[in-house]
Motif scaffolding. Structure first.
Motif, PDB file in Angstrom:
ATOM      1  N   THR A  97      42.915  46.074  58.609  1.00  0.00           N
ATOM      2  CA  THR A  97      42.326  46.104  59.952  1.00  0.00           C
ATOM      3  C   THR A  97      40.813  46.276  59.879  1.00  0.00           C
ATOM      4  N   TYR A  98      40.183  45.961  61.007  1.00  0.00           N
ATOM      5  CA  TYR A  98      38.727  45.889  61.079  1.00  0.00           C
ATOM      6  C   TYR A  98      38.267  46.724  62.263  1.00  0.00           C
ATOM      7  N   GLY A  99      37.363  47.620  62.019  1.00  0.00           N
ATOM      8  CA  GLY A  99      36.779  48.360  63.136  1.00  0.00           C
ATOM      9  C   GLY A  99      37.706  49.374  63.760  1.00  0.00           C
ATOM     10  N   PRO A 134      41.681  39.708  55.664  1.00  0.00           N
ATOM     11  CA  PRO A 134      40.930  40.637  56.507  1.00  0.00           C
ATOM     12  C   PRO A 134      41.153  40.352  57.997  1.00  0.00           C
ATOM     13  N   HIS A 135      41.237  41.405  58.793  1.00  0.00           N
ATOM     14  CA  HIS A 135      41.153  41.245  60.245  1.00  0.00           C
ATOM     15  C   HIS A 135      39.671  41.088  60.581  1.00  0.00           C
ATOM     16  N   LEU A 136      39.407  40.309  61.619  1.00  0.00           N
ATOM     17  CA  LEU A 136      38.026  40.091  62.043  1.00  0.00           C
ATOM     18  C   LEU A 136      37.992  40.132  63.565  1.00  0.00           C
ATOM     19  N   LEU A 146      40.790  38.383  65.960  1.00  0.00           N
ATOM     20  CA  LEU A 146      41.005  39.187  67.170  1.00  0.00           C
ATOM     21  C   LEU A 146      39.730  39.302  67.981  1.00  0.00           C
ATOM     22  N   ARG A 147      39.916  39.567  69.256  1.00  0.00           N
ATOM     23  CA  ARG A 147      38.731  39.899  70.046  1.00  0.00           C
ATOM     24  C   ARG A 147      38.248  41.293  69.689  1.00  0.00           C
ATOM     25  N   GLY A 148      39.188  42.227  69.549  1.00  0.00           N
ATOM     26  CA  GLY A 148      38.837  43.622  69.330  1.00  0.00           C
ATOM     27  C   GLY A 148      38.844  44.381  70.643  1.00  0.00           C
ATOM     28  N   ASP A 149      39.004  45.668  70.546  1.00  0.00           N
ATOM     29  CA  ASP A 149      39.006  46.494  71.754  1.00  0.00           C
ATOM     30  C   ASP A 149      37.587  46.732  72.219  1.00  0.00           C
ATOM     31  N   LEU A 150      37.392  46.701  73.530  1.00  0.00           N
ATOM     32  CA  LEU A 150      36.061  46.867  74.089  1.00  0.00           C
ATOM     33  C   LEU A 150      35.675  48.335  74.067  1.00  0.00           C
ATOM     34  N   PHE A 167      36.309  35.494  73.773  1.00  0.00           N
ATOM     35  CA  PHE A 167      37.684  35.909  73.535  1.00  0.00           C
ATOM     36  C   PHE A 167      38.129  35.439  72.156  1.00  0.00           C
ATOM     37  N   ALA A 168      39.312  35.908  71.762  1.00  0.00           N
ATOM     38  CA  ALA A 168      39.791  35.592  70.414  1.00  0.00           C
ATOM     39  C   ALA A 168      39.854  34.085  70.169  1.00  0.00           C
ATOM     40  N   ALA A 169      40.186  33.305  71.205  1.00  0.00           N
ATOM     41  CA  ALA A 169      40.250  31.846  71.033  1.00  0.00           C
ATOM     42  C   ALA A 169      38.904  31.308  70.540  1.00  0.00           C
ATOM     43  N   ALA A 190      49.635  38.604  69.662  1.00  0.00           N
ATOM     44  CA  ALA A 190      50.428  38.264  70.844  1.00  0.00           C
ATOM     45  C   ALA A 190      51.052  39.541  71.395  1.00  0.00           C
ATOM     46  N   TYR A 191      51.338  39.519  72.692  1.00  0.00           N
ATOM     47  CA  TYR A 191      51.764  40.744  73.370  1.00  0.00           C
ATOM     48  C   TYR A 191      53.041  40.515  74.174  1.00  0.00           C
ATOM     49  N   PRO A 192      54.214  40.769  73.562  1.00  0.00           N
ATOM     50  CA  PRO A 192      55.487  40.581  74.279  1.00  0.00           C
ATOM     51  C   PRO A 192      55.535  41.343  75.599  1.00  0.00           C
ATOM     52  N   VAL A 236      52.813  42.152  77.372  1.00  0.00           N
ATOM     53  CA  VAL A 236      51.585  41.752  78.072  1.00  0.00           C
ATOM     54  C   VAL A 236      50.399  42.667  77.715  1.00  0.00           C
ATOM     55  N   HIS A 237      49.284  42.028  77.349  1.00  0.00           N
ATOM     56  CA  HIS A 237      48.065  42.778  77.027  1.00  0.00           C
ATOM     57  C   HIS A 237      47.583  43.529  78.270  1.00  0.00           C
ATOM     58  N   PRO A 238      47.136  44.786  78.102  1.00  0.00           N
ATOM     59  CA  PRO A 238      46.772  45.603  79.276  1.00  0.00           C
ATOM     60  C   PRO A 238      45.691  44.982  80.165  1.00  0.00           C
ATOM     61  N   ALA A 251      49.170  34.434  82.542  1.00  0.00           N
ATOM     62  CA  ALA A 251      47.789  34.253  82.065  1.00  0.00           C
ATOM     63  C   ALA A 251      47.687  34.651  80.593  1.00  0.00           C
ATOM     64  N   ASP A 252      48.400  35.693  80.218  1.00  0.00           N
ATOM     65  CA  ASP A 252      48.365  36.150  78.835  1.00  0.00           C
ATOM     66  C   ASP A 252      49.017  35.116  77.909  1.00  0.00           C
ATOM     67  N   LEU A 253      50.089  34.501  78.406  1.00  0.00           N
ATOM     68  CA  LEU A 253      50.777  33.465  77.633  1.00  0.00           C
ATOM     69  C   LEU A 253      49.877  32.231  77.464  1.00  0.00           C
ATOM     70  N   VAL A 254      49.203  31.870  78.543  1.00  0.00           N
ATOM     71  CA  VAL A 254      48.276  30.736  78.490  1.00  0.00           C
ATOM     72  C   VAL A 254      47.156  31.039  77.488  1.00  0.00           C
ATOM     73  N   ASN A 255      46.729  32.305  77.450  1.00  0.00           N
ATOM     74  CA  ASN A 255      45.709  32.686  76.471  1.00  0.00           C
ATOM     75  C   ASN A 255      46.214  32.509  75.035  1.00  0.00           C
ATOM     76  N   LEU A 256      47.466  32.902  74.805  1.00  0.00           N
ATOM     77  CA  LEU A 256      48.019  32.701  73.458  1.00  0.00           C
ATOM     78  C   LEU A 256      48.050  31.204  73.117  1.00  0.00           C
ATOM     79  N   ARG A 297      46.050  28.978  74.181  1.00  0.00           N
ATOM     80  CA  ARG A 297      44.668  28.566  73.872  1.00  0.00           C
ATOM     81  C   ARG A 297      44.319  28.894  72.422  1.00  0.00           C
ATOM     82  N   LYS A 298      44.770  30.059  71.959  1.00  0.00           N
ATOM     83  CA  LYS A 298      44.451  30.465  70.580  1.00  0.00           C
ATOM     84  C   LYS A 298      45.147  29.547  69.576  1.00  0.00           C
ATOM     85  N   ILE A 299      46.380  29.162  69.891  1.00  0.00           N
ATOM     86  CA  ILE A 299      47.111  28.267  68.990  1.00  0.00           C
ATOM     87  C   ILE A 299      46.472  26.880  69.033  1.00  0.00           C
TER      88      ILE A 299
HETATM   89  P1  FAD Z   1      42.260  37.966  73.357  1.00  0.00           P
HETATM   90  O1  FAD Z   1      43.287  37.015  72.891  1.00  0.00           O
HETATM   91  O2  FAD Z   1      40.884  37.492  73.529  1.00  0.00           O
HETATM   92  O3  FAD Z   1      42.796  38.571  74.754  1.00  0.00           O
HETATM   93  C1  FAD Z   1      42.188  39.724  75.309  1.00  0.00           C
HETATM   94  C2  FAD Z   1      42.488  39.815  76.798  1.00  0.00           C
HETATM   95  O4  FAD Z   1      41.680  38.890  77.518  1.00  0.00           O
HETATM   96  C3  FAD Z   1      43.936  39.470  77.169  1.00  0.00           C
HETATM   97  O5  FAD Z   1      44.301  40.299  78.240  1.00  0.00           O
HETATM   98  C4  FAD Z   1      43.844  38.019  77.594  1.00  0.00           C
HETATM   99  O6  FAD Z   1      44.897  37.659  78.464  1.00  0.00           O
HETATM  100  C5  FAD Z   1      42.499  38.006  78.275  1.00  0.00           C
HETATM  101  N1  FAD Z   1      41.801  36.707  78.212  1.00  0.00           N
HETATM  102  C6  FAD Z   1      41.699  35.871  77.173  1.00  0.00           C
HETATM  103  N2  FAD Z   1      40.926  34.812  77.486  1.00  0.00           N
HETATM  104  C7  FAD Z   1      40.513  35.005  78.749  1.00  0.00           C
HETATM  105  C8  FAD Z   1      39.664  34.270  79.625  1.00  0.00           C
HETATM  106  N3  FAD Z   1      39.095  33.110  79.250  1.00  0.00           N
HETATM  107  N4  FAD Z   1      39.451  34.768  80.854  1.00  0.00           N
HETATM  108  C9  FAD Z   1      39.993  35.924  81.236  1.00  0.00           C
HETATM  109  N5  FAD Z   1      40.809  36.677  80.443  1.00  0.00           N
HETATM  110  C10 FAD Z   1      41.058  36.209  79.227  1.00  0.00           C
HETATM  111  N6  FAD Z   1      41.765  45.539  67.017  1.00  0.00           N
HETATM  112  C11 FAD Z   1      40.721  45.825  66.207  1.00  0.00           C
HETATM  113  O7  FAD Z   1      39.672  46.271  66.695  1.00  0.00           O
HETATM  114  N7  FAD Z   1      40.800  45.641  64.849  1.00  0.00           N
HETATM  115  C12 FAD Z   1      41.906  45.151  64.272  1.00  0.00           C
HETATM  116  O8  FAD Z   1      41.947  44.998  63.051  1.00  0.00           O
HETATM  117  C13 FAD Z   1      43.032  44.818  65.098  1.00  0.00           C
HETATM  118  N8  FAD Z   1      44.168  44.287  64.572  1.00  0.00           N
HETATM  119  C14 FAD Z   1      45.179  43.895  65.409  1.00  0.00           C
HETATM  120  C15 FAD Z   1      46.302  43.257  64.861  1.00  0.00           C
HETATM  121  C16 FAD Z   1      47.346  42.838  65.669  1.00  0.00           C
HETATM  122  C17 FAD Z   1      48.523  42.104  65.048  1.00  0.00           C
HETATM  123  C18 FAD Z   1      47.296  43.089  67.069  1.00  0.00           C
HETATM  124  C19 FAD Z   1      48.449  42.694  67.961  1.00  0.00           C
HETATM  125  C20 FAD Z   1      46.191  43.724  67.614  1.00  0.00           C
HETATM  126  C21 FAD Z   1      45.118  44.122  66.811  1.00  0.00           C
HETATM  127  N9  FAD Z   1      43.965  44.726  67.335  1.00  0.00           N
HETATM  128  C22 FAD Z   1      42.914  45.039  66.506  1.00  0.00           C
HETATM  129  C23 FAD Z   1      43.848  45.027  68.784  1.00  0.00           C
HETATM  130  C24 FAD Z   1      43.144  43.922  69.585  1.00  0.00           C
HETATM  131  O9  FAD Z   1      41.826  43.769  69.134  1.00  0.00           O
HETATM  132  C25 FAD Z   1      43.157  44.342  71.055  1.00  0.00           C
HETATM  133  O10 FAD Z   1      44.472  44.293  71.558  1.00  0.00           O
HETATM  134  C26 FAD Z   1      42.200  43.586  71.946  1.00  0.00           C
HETATM  135  O11 FAD Z   1      42.115  44.312  73.175  1.00  0.00           O
HETATM  136  C27 FAD Z   1      42.619  42.157  72.282  1.00  0.00           C
HETATM  137  O12 FAD Z   1      42.458  41.340  71.210  1.00  0.00           O
HETATM  138  P2  FAD Z   1      43.047  39.833  71.225  1.00  0.00           P
HETATM  139  O13 FAD Z   1      42.625  39.195  69.990  1.00  0.00           O
HETATM  140  O14 FAD Z   1      44.456  39.843  71.597  1.00  0.00           O
HETATM  141  O15 FAD Z   1      42.174  39.261  72.468  1.00  0.00           O
END
Ligand code: FAD
Length: 290
Positions: free
Chosen positions: A49-51, A77-79, A107-111, A121-123, A141-143, A145-147, A154-159, A161-163
């Motif tokens: 994991t990263y960060g 590495p996670h990024l 990943l996007r990472g937590d804000l 975003f992660a895409a 991916a978030y079975p 739903v991401h918080p 919308a969360d599914l559509v985001n996944l 987009r990433k694929i």
């Molecule tokens: P995204 O896919 O970008 O989604 C984030 C949110 O934004 C979602 O709610 C999505 O629906 C929404 N969204 C996406 N695109 C748009 C758009 N265009 N407009 C509006 N909303 C949009 N965190 C770390 O900091 N380090 C780690 O190493 C790490 N490892 C992880 C490993 C796994 C397997 C998992 C499941 C999570 C991990 N996380 C990690 C946590 C992750 O970084 C957080 O859950 C973060 O809040 C979202 O990252 P994501 O890549 O899912 O983001």
């Protein structure tokens, strides 16, 4: 029977293990003992994991380098893209590719608290990595739903987009509600997502800590799970047996449902993950044990 169907799956199962960078010398010893213990199971990759929860990002690179140097494991590495510019990410991706890294968890990472609404975003990170080289890319991916998602669709559509941006697989947030995972997997297929939705398995050793963490991540802890760990707050050895039992039951059901890839949130511990892999038929390979 359940056990028979598991036996039939032997040899078909792929596992990956997730670690986090250790913060103390004691935790460092724990990590490397765990990596050594799990190495003969020949996971598809091991990720670091990263960060998140580690504070210092350089630690990720340190662990990755040592895995590359001292083991024959595939290091992933996670990024995350929060608080890194595209330029920095491009440099890092090139550096990784040049040092032999082929797998990345993007990943996007937590804000950070109080940050403005994100615009990247992660895409976007997947696209950036694809522009650098032919990485094997995993995304989250978030079975349940991401918080921050507007809603489940919308969360599914985001996944999707990433694929579509080029990710090779999705790894799920940990879960205990198997039905939620299975429904999610069906919805992915219906949405045209054609990569593996790899369940992220969290073997539970510390339920108290899990309760705190699950709240932040929108993961449902079903009543039966609370009941299993009731009264064990001061009893780590029983907790660990119960945690193994819970996780083993889960992977049995999942593999009966056709799941062949499993990702383990090891929390840098080998014991439970090793036992679960054993049950799944993932055993030390002769070549690695020699
Ligand atoms: P995204 O896919 O970008 O989604 C984030 C949110 O934004 C979602 O709610 C999505 O629906 C929404 N969204 C996406 N695109 C748009 C758009 N265009 N407009 C509006 N909303 C949009 N965190 C770390 O900091 N380090 C780690 O190493 C790490 N490892 C992880 C490993 C796994 C397997 C998992 C499941 C999570 C991990 N996380 C990690 C946590 C992750 O970084 C957080 O859950 C973060 O809040 C979202 O990252 P994501 O890549 O899912 O983001």
């Amino acid at each position: 029977s359940l056990n028979q169907s598991l036996a039939e799956l032997n040899g078909d199962i792929n596992v990956s293990f997730e670690f986090f960078p250790p913060a103390t010398p004691e935790m460092e010893t724990l990590l490397w003992n765990s990596i050594q213990r799990l190495q003969p199971l020949q996971p598809k990759f091991v990720s670091v994991t990263y960060g998140a929860n580690s504070g210092v990002r350089d630690r990720t690179h340190g662990v990755i380098e040592r895995i590359q140097k001292e083991t024959d494991l595939v290091a992933a590495p996670h990024l995350t893209l929060v608080d890194a510019s595209d330029e920095e990410l491009l440099q890092l991706a090139k550096h990784y590719w040049n040092s032999g890294i082929r797998n990345i968890v993007a990943l996007r990472g937590d804000l950070p608290e109080g940050s403005p609404k994100p615009t990247r975003f992660a895409a976007d990170l997947v696209r950036l990595l694809r522009s650098v080289a032919d990485f094997d890319i995993s995304v989250a991916a978030y079975p349940e739903v991401h918080p921050e998602a507007a809603n489940a669709q919308a969360d599914l559509v985001n996944l999707k987009r990433k694929i579509d941006a080029g990710a090779n697989r999705a790894i799920t947030q940990f879960f205990f509600d198997i039905e939620a995972y299975l429904r999610f997997r069906d919805r992915c297929v219906a949405a045209g997502i054609d990569v593996e939705i790899v369940p992220g398995i969290l073997p539970v050793t510390n339920f108290k800590q899990l309760k705190r963490f699950a709240g932040m991540t929108n993961v449902n802890l079903p009543g039966w799970l609370h009941q299993q760990f009731e009264g064990l707050d001061e009893d780590p050895s029983t907790r660990s047996l119960v945690g193994a039992s819970v996780a083993i039951d889960m992977v049995k059901v999942l593999s009966r449902e056709g799941v062949k890839d499993f990702h383990f949130y090891t929390l840098n511990r080998a014991e439970l993950t090793y036992a679960i892999c054993h049950i799944l038929g993932v055993r030390p390979k002769a070549s690695a044990a020699e």
